[in-house]
Design an enzyme around this catalytic site. Structure first.
Site, PDB file in Angstrom:
ATOM      1  N   GLY A   9       0.781  -1.364   0.071  1.00  0.00           N
ATOM      2  CA  GLY A   9       0.098  -0.088  -0.028  1.00  0.00           C
ATOM      3  C   GLY A   9       0.985   1.119  -0.128  1.00  0.00           C
ATOM      4  O   GLY A   9       0.586   2.139   0.575  1.00  0.00           O
ATOM      5  N   TYR A 153     -15.031  -3.246  10.131  1.00  0.00           N
ATOM      6  CA  TYR A 153     -13.631  -2.595  10.109  1.00  0.00           C
ATOM      7  C   TYR A 153     -12.841  -2.855  11.597  1.00  0.00           C
ATOM      8  O   TYR A 153     -11.756  -3.328  11.510  1.00  0.00           O
ATOM      9  CB  TYR A 153     -13.683  -1.153   9.842  1.00  0.00           C
ATOM     10  CG  TYR A 153     -12.483  -0.252   9.917  1.00  0.00           C
ATOM     11  CD1 TYR A 153     -11.515  -0.765   8.567  1.00  0.00           C
ATOM     12  CD2 TYR A 153     -11.829   0.313  10.617  1.00  0.00           C
ATOM     13  CE1 TYR A 153     -10.127  -0.319   8.717  1.00  0.00           C
ATOM     14  CE2 TYR A 153     -10.637   1.143  10.587  1.00  0.00           C
ATOM     15  CZ  TYR A 153      -9.695   0.671   9.697  1.00  0.00           C
ATOM     16  OH  TYR A 153      -8.624   1.016   9.818  1.00  0.00           O
ATOM     17  N   LEU A 185      -6.669   9.428  14.306  1.00  0.00           N
ATOM     18  CA  LEU A 185      -7.111  10.293  12.934  1.00  0.00           C
ATOM     19  C   LEU A 185      -5.976  10.825  12.200  1.00  0.00           C
ATOM     20  O   LEU A 185      -5.265  11.632  12.764  1.00  0.00           O
ATOM     21  CB  LEU A 185      -8.139  11.489  13.516  1.00  0.00           C
ATOM     22  CG  LEU A 185      -9.538  11.078  13.731  1.00  0.00           C
ATOM     23  CD1 LEU A 185     -10.095  12.297  14.606  1.00  0.00           C
ATOM     24  CD2 LEU A 185     -10.388  10.525  12.568  1.00  0.00           C
ATOM     25  N   VAL A 186      -5.854  10.032  10.899  1.00  0.00           N
ATOM     26  CA  VAL A 186      -4.558  10.466  10.108  1.00  0.00           C
ATOM     27  C   VAL A 186      -5.329  10.972   8.855  1.00  0.00           C
ATOM     28  O   VAL A 186      -5.974  10.138   7.975  1.00  0.00           O
ATOM     29  CB  VAL A 186      -3.805   9.514   9.885  1.00  0.00           C
ATOM     30  CG1 VAL A 186      -2.357  10.189   9.381  1.00  0.00           C
ATOM     31  CG2 VAL A 186      -3.155   8.817  11.343  1.00  0.00           C
TER      32      VAL A 186
HETATM   33  P1  NDP Z   1      -4.819   5.365   1.901  1.00  0.00           P
HETATM   34  O1  NDP Z   1      -6.068   5.104   1.457  1.00  0.00           O
HETATM   35  O2  NDP Z   1      -4.153   6.846   1.841  1.00  0.00           O
HETATM   36  O3  NDP Z   1      -3.745   4.163   1.546  1.00  0.00           O
HETATM   37  C1  NDP Z   1      -4.286   2.864   1.629  1.00  0.00           C
HETATM   38  C2  NDP Z   1      -3.141   2.068   0.754  1.00  0.00           C
HETATM   39  O4  NDP Z   1      -3.429   0.742   0.714  1.00  0.00           O
HETATM   40  C3  NDP Z   1      -2.992   2.258  -0.721  1.00  0.00           C
HETATM   41  O5  NDP Z   1      -1.675   2.452  -1.078  1.00  0.00           O
HETATM   42  C4  NDP Z   1      -3.783   1.426  -1.611  1.00  0.00           C
HETATM   43  O6  NDP Z   1      -3.073   1.284  -2.696  1.00  0.00           O
HETATM   44  C5  NDP Z   1      -3.464   0.273  -0.616  1.00  0.00           C
HETATM   45  N1  NDP Z   1      -4.332  -1.002  -0.762  1.00  0.00           N
HETATM   46  C6  NDP Z   1      -5.789  -1.164  -0.391  1.00  0.00           C
HETATM   47  N2  NDP Z   1      -6.269  -2.131  -0.691  1.00  0.00           N
HETATM   48  C7  NDP Z   1      -5.323  -2.706  -1.517  1.00  0.00           C
HETATM   49  C8  NDP Z   1      -5.182  -3.977  -2.150  1.00  0.00           C
HETATM   50  N3  NDP Z   1      -6.450  -4.902  -2.159  1.00  0.00           N
HETATM   51  N4  NDP Z   1      -3.979  -4.721  -2.723  1.00  0.00           N
HETATM   52  C9  NDP Z   1      -2.958  -3.936  -2.486  1.00  0.00           C
HETATM   53  N5  NDP Z   1      -2.932  -2.673  -1.851  1.00  0.00           N
HETATM   54  C10 NDP Z   1      -4.001  -1.998  -1.492  1.00  0.00           C
HETATM   55  O7  NDP Z   1      -5.127   5.035   3.561  1.00  0.00           O
HETATM   56  P2  NDP Z   1      -3.988   5.058   4.754  1.00  0.00           P
HETATM   57  O8  NDP Z   1      -2.578   5.475   4.484  1.00  0.00           O
HETATM   58  O9  NDP Z   1      -4.664   5.859   5.770  1.00  0.00           O
HETATM   59  O10 NDP Z   1      -4.093   3.492   5.263  1.00  0.00           O
HETATM   60  C11 NDP Z   1      -2.903   2.554   5.555  1.00  0.00           C
HETATM   61  C12 NDP Z   1      -3.415   1.712   6.665  1.00  0.00           C
HETATM   62  O11 NDP Z   1      -3.684   2.552   7.899  1.00  0.00           O
HETATM   63  C13 NDP Z   1      -4.737   0.818   6.462  1.00  0.00           C
HETATM   64  O12 NDP Z   1      -4.438  -0.248   6.824  1.00  0.00           O
HETATM   65  C14 NDP Z   1      -5.627   1.606   7.248  1.00  0.00           C
HETATM   66  O13 NDP Z   1      -6.777   0.831   7.971  1.00  0.00           O
HETATM   67  C15 NDP Z   1      -4.633   2.035   8.452  1.00  0.00           C
HETATM   68  N6  NDP Z   1      -5.236   3.249   9.279  1.00  0.00           N
HETATM   69  C16 NDP Z   1      -5.711   4.521   8.945  1.00  0.00           C
HETATM   70  C17 NDP Z   1      -6.061   5.519   9.656  1.00  0.00           C
HETATM   71  C18 NDP Z   1      -6.150   6.813   9.058  1.00  0.00           C
HETATM   72  O14 NDP Z   1      -6.899   7.693   9.703  1.00  0.00           O
HETATM   73  N7  NDP Z   1      -5.795   7.211   7.917  1.00  0.00           N
HETATM   74  C19 NDP Z   1      -5.878   5.350  11.103  1.00  0.00           C
HETATM   75  C20 NDP Z   1      -5.625   3.855  11.469  1.00  0.00           C
HETATM   76  C21 NDP Z   1      -5.060   2.949  10.724  1.00  0.00           C
HETATM   77  P3  NDP Z   1      -3.934   0.971  -4.131  1.00  0.00           P
HETATM   78  O15 NDP Z   1      -5.380   1.504  -3.924  1.00  0.00           O
HETATM   79  O16 NDP Z   1      -2.855   1.604  -5.153  1.00  0.00           O
HETATM   80  O17 NDP Z   1      -4.117  -0.601  -3.986  1.00  0.00           O
HETATM   81  C1  8X3 Z   2      -8.751   4.569  11.038  1.00  0.00           C
HETATM   82  C2  8X3 Z   2      -9.186   5.235  12.357  1.00  0.00           C
HETATM   83  O1  8X3 Z   2     -10.817   5.971  13.603  1.00  0.00           O
HETATM   84  O2  8X3 Z   2     -11.696   5.838  11.386  1.00  0.00           O
HETATM   85  O3  8X3 Z   2      -8.480   3.131  11.128  1.00  0.00           O
HETATM   86  O4  8X3 Z   2     -11.151   3.862  12.923  1.00  0.00           O
HETATM   87  S1  8X3 Z   2     -10.898   5.155  12.651  1.00  0.00           S
END
Ligand code: NDP
Ligand code: 8X3
Length: 252
Positions: A9, A153, A185-186
């Site tokens: 990702g 989720y 929250l990011v």
């Molecule tokens: P983004 O949506 O910005 O990035 C998600 C990444 O995951 C992308 O690069 C996407 O790439 C990749 N991805 C999604 N599905 C697939 C798949 N089936 N195969 C390969 N790659 C995949 O979100 P974040 O950077 O915020 O999220 C990253 C992680 O952090 C996730 O696991 C999310 O649950 C977790 N998270 C996020 C938070 C937030 O508030 N932002 C807080 C806590 C946890 P592509 O679409 O090109 O495949």
């Molecule tokens: C992403 C953060 O608060 O939406 O994992 O679950 S929250």
């Protein structure tokens, strides 16, 4: 030789920021995701600006054969993997359980749980060939708290928490470190994906507070990876100062 980090990702958000941070610190990168144009663009930028060595691999973590094929395709000089970051993940929809779509359930379980399992299972044999490997699993505050409409989720991220503990126990004698990172929250593309392209709704998630940035998370992961080999940070729960839990957020 430089160390190598394998990031799932990396086309957006945390994964992209982790790639930038580790590239700036001399690591070789294997960056992965489904959107090939973004992988190529990131690889080009990091090679040009930081003289980084980058191998982009396009595949979908939900598909076991694609994961297998991607790992099998690694050239010999890319087979020594020091760090795996299981970051690829998503939320899809935010609806009451009774109203939520079963397709969304499948998508979250297949990506956040099964994708992480496939990836780790496939890469571990390579990582076990040398001592001192490190696995990061990206959980969430949703690994620690269940909130309204979070059901699947949260369940998928509770699973990431349990799997991190299970891996740490089973890999104890293999000298592999395993850390779970649980952010609050990011601001990334996460909410845009969760709300299926509704940018207005996504923006509201972060309104009235200063959320964390993907760079904040990348910095924390780099810190963990930089601790001496006898130190394992089991887990970190990281929120913006304006967030105490999913239920207590100071929006002004
Ligand atoms: P983004 O949506 O910005 O990035 C998600 C990444 O995951 C992308 O690069 C996407 O790439 C990749 N991805 C999604 N599905 C697939 C798949 N089936 N195969 C390969 N790659 C995949 O979100 P974040 O950077 O915020 O999220 C990253 C992680 O952090 C996730 O696991 C999310 O649950 C977790 N998270 C996020 C938070 C937030 O508030 N932002 C807080 C806590 C946890 P592509 O679409 O090109 O495949
Ligand atoms: C992403 C953060 O608060 O939406 O994992 O679950 S929250």
């Amino acid at each position: 030789m430089s160390k190598t980090i394998f990031i799932t990702g990396a086309t957006s958000g945390f994964g992209k920021a982790i790639a930038e941070k580790f590239a700036a610190n001399g690591y070789r990168l294997i960056i992965t995701g489904r959107r090939d144009h973004r992988l190529q663009e990131l690889a080009g930028t990091l090679e040009k600006n930081l003289s980084a060595r980058v191998l982009p691999l396009k595949f979908d973590v939900r598909h076991r054969d694609e994961v297998k094929q991607a790992v099998a395709s690694l050239p010999d000089e890319w087979k020594e993997i020091d760090i795996l970051v299981n970051n690829a993940g998503l939320a899809s929809g935010l609806d009451l359980f009774q109203d939520a779509s079963v397709d969304d359930f499948d998508l979250m379980i297949d990506t956040n749980v099964k994708g992480l399992l496939y990836m780790t299972k496939e890469l571990l044999p390579l990582m076990l060939q040398q001592p001192g490997g490190y696995i990061f699993n990206i959980g969430s505050v949703a690994s620690k708290y269940v909130y309204e409409k979070g059901h699947i989720y949260c369940a998928s991220k509770f699973a990431v928490d349990a799997l991190t503990q299970g891996m740490r126990i089973d890999l104890l004698k293999k000298n592999i470190r395993v850390t779970a990172i649980h952010p609050g929250l990011v601001e990334t593309e996460f909410s845009l994906v969760r709300f299926k392209g509704d940018a207005e709704r996504a923006k509201k998630t972060y309104q009235g507070l200063k959320p964390l940035s993907a760079t904040d998370i990348a910095d924390v992961i780099f810190y963990c990876a930089s601790t001496p080999p006898h130190v394992n940070i089991n887990e970190l729960v990281i929120m913006p100062t304006a967030q105490a839990s999913p239920f207590y957020i100071d929006r002004n």
